[in-house]
Design a protein around this motif. Structure first.
Motif, PDB file in Angstrom:
ATOM      1  N   GLU A 464      -4.148  38.210  14.127  1.00  0.00           N
ATOM      2  CA  GLU A 464      -5.567  37.983  13.954  1.00  0.00           C
ATOM      3  C   GLU A 464      -6.260  36.852  13.517  1.00  0.00           C
TER       4      GLU A 464
ATOM      5  N   ILE B  55     -12.669  47.716  12.860  1.00  0.00           N
ATOM      6  CA  ILE B  55     -12.596  46.670  13.477  1.00  0.00           C
ATOM      7  C   ILE B  55     -11.696  46.845  14.909  1.00  0.00           C
ATOM      8  N   ASP B  61     -13.109  44.090  19.974  1.00  0.00           N
ATOM      9  CA  ASP B  61     -12.928  44.498  18.503  1.00  0.00           C
ATOM     10  C   ASP B  61     -14.233  44.365  17.880  1.00  0.00           C
ATOM     11  N   PHE B  63     -15.128  42.439  15.413  1.00  0.00           N
ATOM     12  CA  PHE B  63     -15.839  40.939  15.387  1.00  0.00           C
ATOM     13  C   PHE B  63     -16.744  40.722  16.681  1.00  0.00           C
ATOM     14  N   GLU B  64     -16.239  41.192  17.519  1.00  0.00           N
ATOM     15  CA  GLU B  64     -16.981  40.956  19.058  1.00  0.00           C
ATOM     16  C   GLU B  64     -18.259  41.579  18.936  1.00  0.00           C
ATOM     17  N   LEU B  66     -20.007  42.726  16.432  1.00  0.00           N
ATOM     18  CA  LEU B  66     -20.644  42.221  15.489  1.00  0.00           C
ATOM     19  C   LEU B  66     -21.406  40.939  16.193  1.00  0.00           C
ATOM     20  N   LEU B  80     -17.657  46.519   7.900  1.00  0.00           N
ATOM     21  CA  LEU B  80     -16.619  46.565   8.668  1.00  0.00           C
ATOM     22  C   LEU B  80     -15.824  47.550   7.898  1.00  0.00           C
ATOM     23  N   TYR B  89      -6.914  40.429   7.637  1.00  0.00           N
ATOM     24  CA  TYR B  89      -7.836  39.716   8.864  1.00  0.00           C
ATOM     25  C   TYR B  89      -8.078  38.498   8.155  1.00  0.00           C
ATOM     26  N   ARG B  92     -11.431  36.053   8.383  1.00  0.00           N
ATOM     27  CA  ARG B  92     -12.471  36.572   9.527  1.00  0.00           C
ATOM     28  C   ARG B  92     -13.522  37.451   9.116  1.00  0.00           C
ATOM     29  N   VAL B  93     -13.275  38.506   7.963  1.00  0.00           N
ATOM     30  CA  VAL B  93     -14.237  39.217   7.559  1.00  0.00           C
ATOM     31  C   VAL B  93     -15.424  38.432   6.834  1.00  0.00           C
ATOM     32  N   SER B  96     -17.525  36.300   9.435  1.00  0.00           N
ATOM     33  CA  SER B  96     -17.952  37.193  10.643  1.00  0.00           C
ATOM     34  C   SER B  96     -19.429  37.419  10.291  1.00  0.00           C
ATOM     35  N   ALA B  98     -20.619  39.717   8.514  1.00  0.00           N
ATOM     36  CA  ALA B  98     -20.883  41.244   8.002  1.00  0.00           C
ATOM     37  C   ALA B  98     -21.260  41.153   6.668  1.00  0.00           C
TER      38      ALA B  98
END
Lengths: 584, 122
Positions: A464, B55, B61, B63-64, B66, B80, B89, B92-93, B96, B98
């Motif tokens: 990831e 996710i 996924d 993220f995409e 979002l 998420l 993750y 990434r969170v 992102s 979010a």
């Protein structure tokens, strides 16, 4: 037709003897004319026939020998002019241009023996289609006494007088000869320029003589056309020069053959060179020198793979037939050992190629075995890498299955329990609420344990977010304080990231379990070859590199062509370093 | 007025439970989507205030999804969720865009409200 060649030899001998007798009888002819005849008939005819027969028996499939014999026999024809009869003389005049026409054919197709280009074919057709009719036209229109033979008898077909076109026809004929000589010169020179090195060696003497011959012939014909006729001394001198050079042609051919024979003697040098057990590169160079072909390539046969490979065990595609490259298969006791890919010109020298192959056979066989071992090693390396990759793919699959299956179901169960718990009215049966709370707590622990198990099987953060965050997460969850000193900011190939992660993970686990360490530092840095991962702790040291954990790690690293070093002096901590090449 | 909410998850069982939990937890669940593309379409049509977004989806996924929602004019608060940890993750969170992350096992109306905060109405 085994009798053909001896018969032709006898015919040439007989024709020559007849000619010599005629020359001896023609005592009243001019001395220059006699010398001319002796050179033409004996020097040229016999030498062409003799050398032609040698070439013929050496390479029966190549027409060069037969053409040389034909040239030799054609050059016996001028003897007809010594037969003092109108019929013989007429026949002589009719065939006067045949010797040079056949000679031009031979030069045009040498050394292949057959026309290989359009230009060659056009030339040969034009050559025969024009020279013979021009001779016939001259016969009809020109007084034979003007044809450089005042003492000759009249011919049967001639008008006996000077035809008004006679001069013009002679000039056209001579000029046409100049054009043909120029065209032939172009063919010879351009073929020489295209010829690869090994072929040039054999061609050189013949090409040199042919060029001189064509220039002399062209000059003579040009002078005859322009000066009609040129001064007899000049014409005679050029005549003599042309014939003498022509006589040298078969000798030049023999010189080319002799060169090849000498090349075969040079095989001795190869034997000496092979004494020193050369490397595959050096062997290839030695073969190239012995064969005078810098493009030689050796391909070893691997019976297991049913394929030819080079010295580094890479597959070699043998060239198709007819592409300018040839293949000689080297065998031992009937089994294919290797293939020698070389210039097609060496097909003219099968003895040389075989001699070189026989001399180098042991070395080649040795290197074939080495190539086979290298190929097997390469196969083992590739299969080890595949096993590791397969294992990693399985880990990813199992983690994914846990995530999608058991984990999801337990999460759903936990949510359902939450809903059930919320339905229990406040102040109602306290035992039910307590049991539900207990179940929810057990479930929470089970979910956490399962998540930890899944993470141990495959760390999702690696795919990831990459190696850096994965190492940071590893350090965070470590039971002993761990810091990540360096990690690459960009992404690397998955197998490199995975191996680097498992190195760090295993080293960290060792530090926690066995080393009694209080601090661990992890660093992953880009280096020349790829990535260097280093994990150092301040524990008791003395780690056993052959223990199952480190051994497995070393195998895993080696599967990527990397190296694992374990430096663990007793009492001074442990440092585990893995070098992972990114190119593999 | 209760905030409207769209549930995006490929497990029907989870969606049903989440609908009950969040419905009784102060949200008006206006729709469900089982994959990423359906989620983008549903969000544009339903214009929910909040999207609960798993996710791991079968097509694109979370993220995409979002990123696609942020590209358009639709600007719901996105929460998420995953059976995995937020830490799995990495960054990434956080990066992102979010509003936050709620582990599936800890899902409740209160948890979602805590993440989107009081400014959920924009």
């Amino acid at each position: 037709m085994r009798w053909l060649r001896p018969a032709l030899a006898l015919a040439a001998l007989a024709a020559g003897l007849v000619n010599l007798t005629l020359i001896a009888r023609a005592g009243d002819a001019q001395p220059r004319s006699l010398l001319y005849l002796v050179i033409a008939i004996v020097g040229v005819s016999w030498s062409f026939v003799a050398v032609g027969l040698v070439a013929w028996s050496r390479r029966p499939d190549n027409h060069t020998g037969a053409l040389m014999v034909a040239v030799g026999l054609a050059y016996a024809l001028p003897g007809l002019r010594l037969v003092h009869s109108p019929a013989g003389y007429t026949l002589y005049l009719l065939t006067a241009t045949l010797p040079s026409a056949v000679l031009a054919h031979l030069i045009a197709v040498f050394p292949d023996g057959r026309a290989t280009s359009r230009l060659q074919r056009v030339f040969i057709v034009a050559n025969y289609a024009t020279t013979v009719p021009l001779a016939f036209a001259q016969l009809l229109l020109v007084d034979p006494r003007r044809l450089r033979c005042p003492e000759c008898p009249p011919d049967l077909l001639g008008t006996g007088g000077q035809h008004p076109f006679g001069e013009a026809v002679m000039a056209v004929s001579d000029l046409w000869d100049v054009v043909l000589a120029g065209l032939l010169l172009w063919i010879v020179v351009s073929r020489w320029r295209r010829a690869p090195a090994p072929r040039r060696r054999g061609l050189a003497p013949v090409v040199q003589v042919a060029v001189v011959l064509l220039v002399l012939f062209g000059v003579r014909q040009a002078l005859r056309a322009v000066l009609s006729p040129p001064p007899p001394w000049l014409d005679g001198a050029l005549d003599l020069a042309v014939l003498t050079t022509l006589m040298l042609w078969p000798l030049a051919f023999l010189a080319g053959l002799a060169r090849s024979r000498l090349d075969r003697l040079a095989v001795g040098d190869l034997a000496i060179e092979l004494e020193q057990a050369p490397s595959p590169d050096r062997l290839q160079q030695a073969l190239a020198r012995a064969l005078h072909d810098p493009t030689v390539q050796l391909a070893y046969w691997l019976p297991g793979q049913q394929a030819f490979v080079d010295e580094a065990a890479r597959p070699v595609e043998l060239p198709p037939a007819g592409g300018g490259r040839s293949v000689t298969i080297l065998r031992h006791d009937g089994d294919t050992v290797a293939a020698l890919v070389h210039d097609a010109a060496l097909d003219d020298e099968p003895e040389l190629v075989q001699a070189v192959a026989a001399t180098a056979r042991l070395t080649i066989e040795n290197q074939r075995l080495q190539a086979e071992v290298r190929a097997q090693l390469e196969e083992v390396r590739a299969s080890r890498a595949r096993i590791v990759e397969f294992g990693d793919a399985e880990r990813r699959r199992v983690e994914r299955n846990l995530h999608d299956g058991a984990q999801q179901r337990l999460v759903n169960l936990s949510l359902a329990l939450g809903i059930a718990r919320s339905q229990v009215p406040a102040g109602a049966d306290g035992e039910l609420a307590a049991a539900l709370d207990e179940a929810a707590e057990e479930l929470r622990l089970a979910i956490a344990e399962l998540r930890e198990l899944a993470r141990g099987i495959y760390p999702v953060i690696l795919s990831e977010a990459g190696l850096g965050p994965a190492l940071a997460s590893l350090a965070e969850r470590s039971p002993i304080p761990a810091t990540v000193a360096a990690a690459p900011a960009d992404r690397l190939p998955a197998k490199i990231e995975e191996t680097a992660y498992y190195v760090a993970s295993e080293a960290l686990a060792n530090a926690a379990k066995h080393a009694r360490a209080t601090a661990v530092t992890i660093s992953a840095r880009r280096c020349d070859r790829g990535l260097e991962v280093e994990v150092g702790d301040d524990g008791v040291g003395g780690a056993n590199p052959d223990g199952s954990g480190l051994r497995g790690l070393a195998d895993r690293v080696a599967a990527l062509d990397g190296h694992l070093r374990v430096d663990s002096p007793t009492g001074r901590g442990t440092r585990i370093t893995a070098e992972l090449p990114c190119g593999s | 007025m209760r905030p409207t909410l769209l549930i995006v998850d490929d497990h029907a069982g989870f969606r049903a439970l989440a609908r009950r939990l969040l419905g009784s937890g102060g949200f008006d669940v206006v729709g469900e989507a089982a994959d990423g593309r359906a989620a983008v379409t549903a969000a544009r049509e339903l214009r929910p205030d909040v999207v609960l977004l798993d996710i791991q989806l079968p097509d694109i996924d979370g993220f995409e999804v979002l990123a696609r929602l942020r590209d358009g004019s639709v600007g719901p608060a996105v929460v998420l969720t995953s059976t995995r940890d937020r830490a799995d993750y990495g960054e990434r969170v956080d990066s992102s865009g979010a509003s936050g992350f709620v582990p599936k096992a800890e899902l409740s109306g209160a948890a979602v409200l805590a993440v989107i905060g009081s400014g959920w109405m924009g």
